[in-house]
Design a protein around this motif. Sequence first.
Motif, PDB file in Angstrom:
ATOM      1  N   ARG A 183      -6.800  31.342 -24.228  1.00 46.87           N
ATOM      2  CA  ARG A 183      -5.926  30.455 -25.013  1.00 46.87           C
ATOM      3  C   ARG A 183      -6.488  29.034 -24.917  1.00 46.87           C
ATOM      4  NH1 ARG A 183      -1.424  32.048 -27.219  1.00 46.87           N
ATOM      5  NH2 ARG A 183      -0.298  30.074 -27.030  1.00 46.87           N
ATOM      6  N   ILE A 184      -7.277  28.702 -25.924  1.00 45.14           N
ATOM      7  CA  ILE A 184      -7.966  27.411 -25.979  1.00 45.14           C
ATOM      8  C   ILE A 184      -7.335  26.604 -27.105  1.00 45.14           C
ATOM      9  CG2 ILE A 184     -10.184  26.244 -26.290  1.00 45.14           C
ATOM     10  CD1 ILE A 184     -11.504  28.946 -25.442  1.00 45.14           C
ATOM     11  N   ALA A 185      -6.806  25.439 -26.780  1.00 47.23           N
ATOM     12  CA  ALA A 185      -6.116  24.612 -27.770  1.00 47.23           C
ATOM     13  C   ALA A 185      -6.996  23.451 -28.202  1.00 47.23           C
ATOM     14  CB  ALA A 185      -4.804  24.086 -27.201  1.00 47.23           C
ATOM     15  N   LEU A 186      -6.631  22.862 -29.336  1.00 44.25           N
ATOM     16  CA  LEU A 186      -7.347  21.701 -29.866  1.00 44.25           C
ATOM     17  C   LEU A 186      -6.369  20.577 -30.168  1.00 44.25           C
ATOM     18  CD1 LEU A 186      -9.960  20.387 -31.114  1.00 44.25           C
ATOM     19  CD2 LEU A 186      -9.209  21.356 -33.305  1.00 44.25           C
ATOM     20  N   VAL A 187      -6.624  19.405 -29.618  1.00 40.49           N
ATOM     21  CA  VAL A 187      -5.917  18.186 -30.029  1.00 40.49           C
ATOM     22  C   VAL A 187      -6.791  17.545 -31.107  1.00 40.49           C
ATOM     23  CG1 VAL A 187      -5.051  15.941 -29.334  1.00 40.49           C
ATOM     24  CG2 VAL A 187      -4.812  17.889 -27.793  1.00 40.49           C
ATOM     25  N   ALA A 188      -6.378  17.717 -32.355  1.00 43.13           N
ATOM     26  CA  ALA A 188      -7.177  17.276 -33.498  1.00 43.13           C
ATOM     27  C   ALA A 188      -6.847  15.834 -33.867  1.00 43.13           C
ATOM     28  CB  ALA A 188      -6.933  18.202 -34.692  1.00 43.13           C
ATOM     29  N   VAL A 219      -3.260  24.251 -32.440  1.00 37.80           N
ATOM     30  CA  VAL A 219      -3.911  23.071 -33.027  1.00 37.80           C
ATOM     31  C   VAL A 219      -2.834  22.046 -33.357  1.00 37.80           C
ATOM     32  CG1 VAL A 219      -5.309  22.168 -34.911  1.00 37.80           C
ATOM     33  CG2 VAL A 219      -5.799  24.434 -33.982  1.00 37.80           C
ATOM     34  N   VAL A 220      -2.875  20.908 -32.676  1.00 35.44           N
ATOM     35  CA  VAL A 220      -1.881  19.858 -32.891  1.00 35.44           C
ATOM     36  C   VAL A 220      -2.626  18.550 -33.151  1.00 35.44           C
ATOM     37  CG1 VAL A 220       0.104  18.635 -31.942  1.00 35.44           C
ATOM     38  CG2 VAL A 220      -0.299  21.027 -31.310  1.00 35.44           C
ATOM     39  N   HIS A 221      -2.189  17.822 -34.166  1.00 36.60           N
ATOM     40  CA  HIS A 221      -2.842  16.564 -34.520  1.00 36.60           C
ATOM     41  C   HIS A 221      -2.351  15.422 -33.623  1.00 36.60           C
ATOM     42  CE1 HIS A 221      -4.975  17.818 -38.162  1.00 36.60           C
ATOM     43  NE2 HIS A 221      -3.978  18.660 -38.329  1.00 36.60           N
ATOM     44  N   GLY A 222      -3.312  14.675 -33.107  1.00 41.95           N
ATOM     45  CA  GLY A 222      -2.989  13.543 -32.248  1.00 41.95           C
ATOM     46  C   GLY A 222      -3.214  12.194 -32.891  1.00 41.95           C
ATOM     47  N   ALA A 245      -6.862  26.033 -21.570  1.00 37.05           N
ATOM     48  CA  ALA A 245      -8.007  25.136 -21.783  1.00 37.05           C
ATOM     49  C   ALA A 245      -7.742  24.280 -23.006  1.00 37.05           C
ATOM     50  CB  ALA A 245      -9.292  25.934 -21.962  1.00 37.05           C
ATOM     51  N   LEU A 246      -8.302  23.083 -22.993  1.00 33.34           N
ATOM     52  CA  LEU A 246      -8.007  22.103 -24.028  1.00 33.34           C
ATOM     53  C   LEU A 246      -9.298  21.426 -24.493  1.00 33.34           C
ATOM     54  CD1 LEU A 246      -5.542  20.749 -25.440  1.00 33.34           C
ATOM     55  CD2 LEU A 246      -5.568  19.051 -23.595  1.00 33.34           C
ATOM     56  N   VAL A 247      -9.441  21.323 -25.826  1.00 34.72           N
ATOM     57  CA  VAL A 247     -10.511  20.521 -26.422  1.00 34.72           C
ATOM     58  C   VAL A 247      -9.850  19.335 -27.111  1.00 34.72           C
ATOM     59  CG1 VAL A 247     -12.353  20.425 -28.139  1.00 34.72           C
ATOM     60  CG2 VAL A 247     -12.042  22.500 -26.762  1.00 34.72           C
ATOM     61  N   THR A 248     -10.238  18.130 -26.734  1.00 30.01           N
ATOM     62  CA  THR A 248      -9.701  16.933 -27.377  1.00 30.01           C
ATOM     63  C   THR A 248     -10.767  16.372 -28.325  1.00 30.01           C
ATOM     64  OG1 THR A 248     -10.404  15.656 -25.430  1.00 30.01           O
ATOM     65  CG2 THR A 248      -8.090  16.333 -25.558  1.00 30.01           C
ATOM     66  N   ALA A 249     -10.337  15.962 -29.522  1.00 32.23           N
ATOM     67  CA  ALA A 249     -11.288  15.681 -30.599  1.00 32.23           C
ATOM     68  C   ALA A 249     -11.763  14.244 -30.679  1.00 32.23           C
ATOM     69  CB  ALA A 249     -10.700  16.115 -31.945  1.00 32.23           C
ATOM     70  N   ASN A 250     -11.305  13.362 -29.800  1.00 37.23           N
ATOM     71  CA  ASN A 250     -11.968  12.058 -29.657  1.00 37.23           C
ATOM     72  C   ASN A 250     -11.601  11.451 -28.309  1.00 37.23           C
ATOM     73  OD1 ASN A 250      -9.543  10.614 -29.869  1.00 37.23           O
ATOM     74  ND2 ASN A 250     -10.160   9.424 -31.646  1.00 37.23           N
TER      75      ASN A 250
END
Length: 352
Positions: A183-188, A219-222, A245-250
């Motif tokens: 379960r890998i999430a993205l803060v877009a 996927v949640v927009h930040g 796990a988390l991937v942050t997009a900036n």
Amino acid sequence: MPTMADVARSAGVSVATVSHVLNETRPVLPHTRQAVLDAIDELGYTPNTLARSLVTSRTRSIGLAVSAISNPHFTDILQGVETGALEHGYSLFLADPHDDPVHERKVVQLLHERRVDGMIVAPSADPRELVSYLRRHDVPTVFLDRVVDSPGDESPRFDQVCADSAAPTADLVAHLAGLGHRRIALVAGRPGLSTTRERINGYRYGLAAAGFPYDERLVVHGASESAGGQRATASLLSLAVPPTALVTANNVMTLGALRALSERGLSVPDDMALCCFDDFDWADLFTPRLTAVAQPGKEIGAQAVRLLLERLAVPDRPARTVRLTCTFVHRTSCGCPGEPERSAQPERGIVP
């Protein structure tokens, strides 16, 4: 204060020759040119920029419109633009559009009214008014960091330079999947930006390559801001089955994510593995040190200047889009032990 006539007398040439050297309006023999330059240096002569612009129709200035100047990534870009501009004898007029389409159009018009020779712009999520103005007034322009798509099969109208976003994001996902995370999430980032769209695509590519389904709840927009990254991470942690796990997009959303995790008493990487897009100077000062994708910010800025100067020299040449390679900076926030490693190549090459 020394005048152009003083320079001419010292160099033993005519005032017209000095003018040709300064304004590059006619070829001058190398030894004559050097004599003029030596006289300028010896006398401390400062050219009249306004008078020169009347002769050449050029102000030797560039308008730079970039939002979030305090963001370390854009600070690197600014340094690259400034260095490249100064190397070629250009000055900069800087404006912050605040990622607002209406304000963006206004500041670009103001820069244009300052008679800049061309512009370098990081476009907002809705650049329609910006593009319309630039096309209507035929302003030589380079878009940087964020690209503007042309409709249908139409060729790009503007030169553009940015870093590759999709493949590096896919590789962050692949790296976390290789460590056992499912379960890998993205803060877009802010919706509408090309960087946001490309990093979401890369995230989806990474999931597909790992054989994982895409779950839109992960996927949640930040909003490309620290506070937005904090809110987005908090919402992910509130899911019935939160990510591991988390991937942050900036980079600034990474700081917000770390605050949200800290508020919940969660540690990285024991409770949440973390990888981020955008490296920054103090990323290796965190505990643990942040595994990140580093963008070539200074090179993006320098390349934008080169593209703009080429456009000014040859106005009718076809537009170009240049994508630069990112660097994977392997530290320990992902859950891996060991010393930092850097790789200019994508780790798994998921996206061609």
